[in-house]
Design a protein around this motif. Structure first.
Motif, PDB file in Angstrom:
ATOM      1  N   MET A 106       0.848  -1.159   0.000  1.00  0.00           N
ATOM      2  CA  MET A 106       0.000   0.000   0.000  1.00  0.00           C
ATOM      3  C   MET A 106       0.901   1.232   0.000  1.00  0.00           C
ATOM      4  SD  MET A 106      -2.934   0.962   2.814  1.00  0.00           S
ATOM      5  CE  MET A 106      -4.222  -0.008   2.106  1.00  0.00           C
ATOM      6  N   SER A 107       0.541   2.219  -0.774  1.00  0.00           N
ATOM      7  CA  SER A 107       1.370   3.421  -0.855  1.00  0.00           C
ATOM      8  C   SER A 107       1.041   4.389   0.282  1.00  0.00           C
ATOM      9  CB  SER A 107       1.145   4.123  -2.192  1.00  0.00           C
ATOM     10  OG  SER A 107      -0.140   4.721  -2.217  1.00  0.00           O
ATOM     11  N   ARG A 108       1.922   5.337   0.475  1.00  0.00           N
ATOM     12  CA  ARG A 108       1.716   6.328   1.537  1.00  0.00           C
ATOM     13  C   ARG A 108       0.488   7.179   1.250  1.00  0.00           C
ATOM     14  NH1 ARG A 108       5.904   9.852   4.927  1.00  0.00           N
ATOM     15  NH2 ARG A 108       4.342  10.991   6.082  1.00  0.00           N
ATOM     16  N   ARG A 109       0.253   7.486  -0.004  1.00  0.00           N
ATOM     17  CA  ARG A 109      -0.924   8.281  -0.362  1.00  0.00           C
ATOM     18  C   ARG A 109      -2.205   7.549   0.015  1.00  0.00           C
ATOM     19  NH1 ARG A 109      -0.876  10.040  -6.291  1.00  0.00           N
ATOM     20  NH2 ARG A 109      -2.726  11.115  -5.559  1.00  0.00           N
ATOM     21  N   GLN A 110      -2.232   6.238  -0.183  1.00  0.00           N
ATOM     22  CA  GLN A 110      -3.412   5.463   0.173  1.00  0.00           C
ATOM     23  C   GLN A 110      -3.620   5.446   1.686  1.00  0.00           C
ATOM     24  OE1 GLN A 110      -2.127   1.891  -1.833  1.00  0.00           O
ATOM     25  NE2 GLN A 110      -3.767   2.087  -3.345  1.00  0.00           N
ATOM     26  N   VAL A 111      -2.550   5.271   2.451  1.00  0.00           N
ATOM     27  CA  VAL A 111      -2.654   5.266   3.910  1.00  0.00           C
ATOM     28  C   VAL A 111      -3.114   6.637   4.406  1.00  0.00           C
ATOM     29  CG1 VAL A 111      -1.371   5.011   6.072  1.00  0.00           C
ATOM     30  CG2 VAL A 111      -0.925   3.458   4.186  1.00  0.00           C
ATOM     31  N   ASP A 112      -2.537   7.705   3.874  1.00  0.00           N
ATOM     32  CA  ASP A 112      -2.921   9.053   4.296  1.00  0.00           C
ATOM     33  C   ASP A 112      -4.376   9.352   3.970  1.00  0.00           C
ATOM     34  OD1 ASP A 112      -0.424   9.513   5.323  1.00  0.00           O
ATOM     35  OD2 ASP A 112       0.259  10.756   3.646  1.00  0.00           O
ATOM     36  N   SER A 113      -4.887   8.822   2.864  1.00  0.00           N
ATOM     37  CA  SER A 113      -6.295   9.058   2.534  1.00  0.00           C
ATOM     38  C   SER A 113      -7.219   8.283   3.475  1.00  0.00           C
ATOM     39  CB  SER A 113      -6.585   8.692   1.079  1.00  0.00           C
ATOM     40  OG  SER A 113      -6.510   7.300   0.889  1.00  0.00           O
ATOM     41  N   LEU A 114      -6.739   7.168   4.034  1.00  0.00           N
ATOM     42  CA  LEU A 114      -7.562   6.377   4.954  1.00  0.00           C
ATOM     43  C   LEU A 114      -7.540   6.914   6.385  1.00  0.00           C
ATOM     44  CD1 LEU A 114      -6.689   2.762   3.783  1.00  0.00           C
ATOM     45  CD2 LEU A 114      -8.849   3.957   3.470  1.00  0.00           C
ATOM     46  N   ILE A 115      -6.368   7.267   6.893  1.00  0.00           N
ATOM     47  CA  ILE A 115      -6.275   7.676   8.304  1.00  0.00           C
ATOM     48  C   ILE A 115      -5.865   9.136   8.484  1.00  0.00           C
ATOM     49  CG2 ILE A 115      -5.824   5.340   9.118  1.00  0.00           C
ATOM     50  CD1 ILE A 115      -2.898   6.030   9.419  1.00  0.00           C
ATOM     51  N   GLY A 116      -5.649   9.866   7.412  1.00  0.00           N
ATOM     52  CA  GLY A 116      -5.295  11.280   7.499  1.00  0.00           C
ATOM     53  C   GLY A 116      -3.786  11.507   7.553  1.00  0.00           C
ATOM     54  N   GLN A 117      -3.411  12.780   7.518  1.00  0.00           N
ATOM     55  CA  GLN A 117      -2.006  13.164   7.557  1.00  0.00           C
ATOM     56  C   GLN A 117      -1.431  12.872   8.941  1.00  0.00           C
ATOM     57  OE1 GLN A 117      -0.092  14.421   5.034  1.00  0.00           O
ATOM     58  NE2 GLN A 117      -1.805  14.026   3.690  1.00  0.00           N
ATOM     59  N   PRO A 118      -0.158  12.470   9.019  1.00  0.00           N
ATOM     60  CA  PRO A 118       0.448  12.181  10.324  1.00  0.00           C
ATOM     61  C   PRO A 118       0.667  13.454  11.142  1.00  0.00           C
ATOM     62  CG  PRO A 118       2.090  12.004   8.601  1.00  0.00           C
ATOM     63  CD  PRO A 118       0.777  12.213   7.918  1.00  0.00           C
ATOM     64  N   ASP A 119       0.676  13.276  12.463  1.00  0.00           N
ATOM     65  CA  ASP A 119       0.941  14.385  13.364  1.00  0.00           C
ATOM     66  C   ASP A 119       2.435  14.678  13.476  1.00  0.00           C
ATOM     67  OD1 ASP A 119      -1.799  14.824  14.240  1.00  0.00           O
ATOM     68  OD2 ASP A 119      -1.619  12.849  15.161  1.00  0.00           O
ATOM     69  N   ASP A 120       3.261  13.649  13.302  1.00  0.00           N
ATOM     70  CA  ASP A 120       4.710  13.786  13.407  1.00  0.00           C
ATOM     71  C   ASP A 120       5.337  12.680  12.577  1.00  0.00           C
ATOM     72  OD1 ASP A 120       7.171  14.753  14.210  1.00  0.00           O
ATOM     73  OD2 ASP A 120       7.111  13.857  16.203  1.00  0.00           O
ATOM     74  N   GLU A 121       6.588  12.850  12.188  1.00  0.00           N
ATOM     75  CA  GLU A 121       7.295  11.784  11.476  1.00  0.00           C
ATOM     76  C   GLU A 121       8.797  11.923  11.669  1.00  0.00           C
ATOM     77  OE1 GLU A 121       7.899  12.894   6.871  1.00  0.00           O
ATOM     78  OE2 GLU A 121       5.836  12.461   7.427  1.00  0.00           O
ATOM     79  N   THR A 122       9.488  10.814  11.468  1.00  0.00           N
ATOM     80  CA  THR A 122      10.941  10.783  11.572  1.00  0.00           C
ATOM     81  C   THR A 122      11.458   9.785  10.537  1.00  0.00           C
ATOM     82  OG1 THR A 122      12.802  10.498  13.087  1.00  0.00           O
ATOM     83  CG2 THR A 122      10.960   9.003  13.369  1.00  0.00           C
ATOM     84  N   GLY A 123      12.723   9.894  10.194  1.00  0.00           N
ATOM     85  CA  GLY A 123      13.317   8.992   9.218  1.00  0.00           C
ATOM     86  C   GLY A 123      14.688   8.528   9.673  1.00  0.00           C
ATOM     87  N   TYR A 124      15.115   7.412   9.101  1.00  0.00           N
ATOM     88  CA  TYR A 124      16.431   6.895   9.444  1.00  0.00           C
ATOM     89  C   TYR A 124      16.984   6.047   8.304  1.00  0.00           C
ATOM     90  CZ  TYR A 124      13.762   2.695  10.700  1.00  0.00           C
ATOM     91  OH  TYR A 124      12.908   1.606  10.677  1.00  0.00           O
ATOM     92  N   VAL A 125      18.296   5.935   8.266  1.00  0.00           N
ATOM     93  CA  VAL A 125      19.001   5.139   7.256  1.00  0.00           C
ATOM     94  C   VAL A 125      19.110   3.707   7.773  1.00  0.00           C
ATOM     95  CG1 VAL A 125      21.188   4.875   6.030  1.00  0.00           C
ATOM     96  CG2 VAL A 125      20.306   7.141   6.505  1.00  0.00           C
ATOM     97  N   THR A 126      18.886   2.733   6.908  1.00  0.00           N
ATOM     98  CA  THR A 126      19.034   1.330   7.292  1.00  0.00           C
ATOM     99  C   THR A 126      20.434   0.844   6.921  1.00  0.00           C
ATOM    100  OG1 THR A 126      18.258   0.432   5.183  1.00  0.00           O
ATOM    101  CG2 THR A 126      16.583   0.950   6.832  1.00  0.00           C
ATOM    102  N   GLY A 127      20.780  -0.345   7.336  1.00  0.00           N
ATOM    103  CA  GLY A 127      22.089  -0.924   7.036  1.00  0.00           C
ATOM    104  C   GLY A 127      22.318  -1.165   5.555  1.00  0.00           C
ATOM    105  N   LYS A 128      21.246  -1.287   4.787  1.00  0.00           N
ATOM    106  CA  LYS A 128      21.384  -1.526   3.344  1.00  0.00           C
ATOM    107  C   LYS A 128      22.004  -0.334   2.622  1.00  0.00           C
ATOM    108  CE  LYS A 128      17.726  -4.896   2.930  1.00  0.00           C
ATOM    109  NZ  LYS A 128      16.477  -5.254   2.283  1.00  0.00           N
ATOM    110  N   ALA A 129      21.975   0.832   3.227  1.00  0.00           N
ATOM    111  CA  ALA A 129      22.558   2.018   2.601  1.00  0.00           C
ATOM    112  C   ALA A 129      24.076   1.931   2.515  1.00  0.00           C
ATOM    113  CB  ALA A 129      22.157   3.264   3.379  1.00  0.00           C
ATOM    114  N   PHE A 130      24.678   1.079   3.328  1.00  0.00           N
ATOM    115  CA  PHE A 130      26.135   0.995   3.386  1.00  0.00           C
ATOM    116  C   PHE A 130      26.712  -0.189   2.607  1.00  0.00           C
ATOM    117  CE2 PHE A 130      24.558   3.104   7.198  1.00  0.00           C
ATOM    118  CZ  PHE A 130      25.196   4.330   7.055  1.00  0.00           C
ATOM    119  N   ILE A 131      25.858  -0.898   1.875  1.00  0.00           N
ATOM    120  CA  ILE A 131      26.318  -2.009   1.042  1.00  0.00           C
ATOM    121  C   ILE A 131      26.806  -1.434  -0.288  1.00  0.00           C
ATOM    122  CG2 ILE A 131      25.666  -4.135  -0.145  1.00  0.00           C
ATOM    123  CD1 ILE A 131      23.475  -4.493   1.989  1.00  0.00           C
TER     124      ILE A 131
END
Length: 75
Positions: free
Chosen positions: A1-26
């Motif tokens: 499911m895409s983020r647009r679909q989730v946002d249309s179902l439950i609305g825009q998030p109140d807060d968000e954060t991001g992070y790099v996974t270990g796959k970025a260093f391969i």
């Protein structure tokens, strides 16, 4: 499911954060899932999205933690 679909179902998030996974260093890895975004929705929970690989749709839902007592903010 895409983020647009989730946002249309439950609305825009109140807060968000991001992070790099270990796959970025391969070296020479051209697949996806090198960066994830966690959204925080009050009263809904915490959806986690992963960037897609080349040619795939970005921000695919990979995990949803349902929590009706969620505050809507990261810790």
């Amino acid at each position: 499911m895409s983020r647009r679909q989730v946002d249309s179902l439950i609305g825009q998030p109140d807060d968000e954060t991001g992070y790099v996974t270990g796959k970025a260093f391969i070296p020479f890895s051209f697949g996806g899932d090198s960066y994830r975004t966690e959204a925080f929705d009050k009263g809904e929970g915490q959806p986690t999205y992963s960037r897609g690989s080349i040619g795939a749709e970005p921000n695919q839902l990979i995990k949803m933690e349902v929590n009706p007592a969620a505050t809507g903010f990261s810790k």
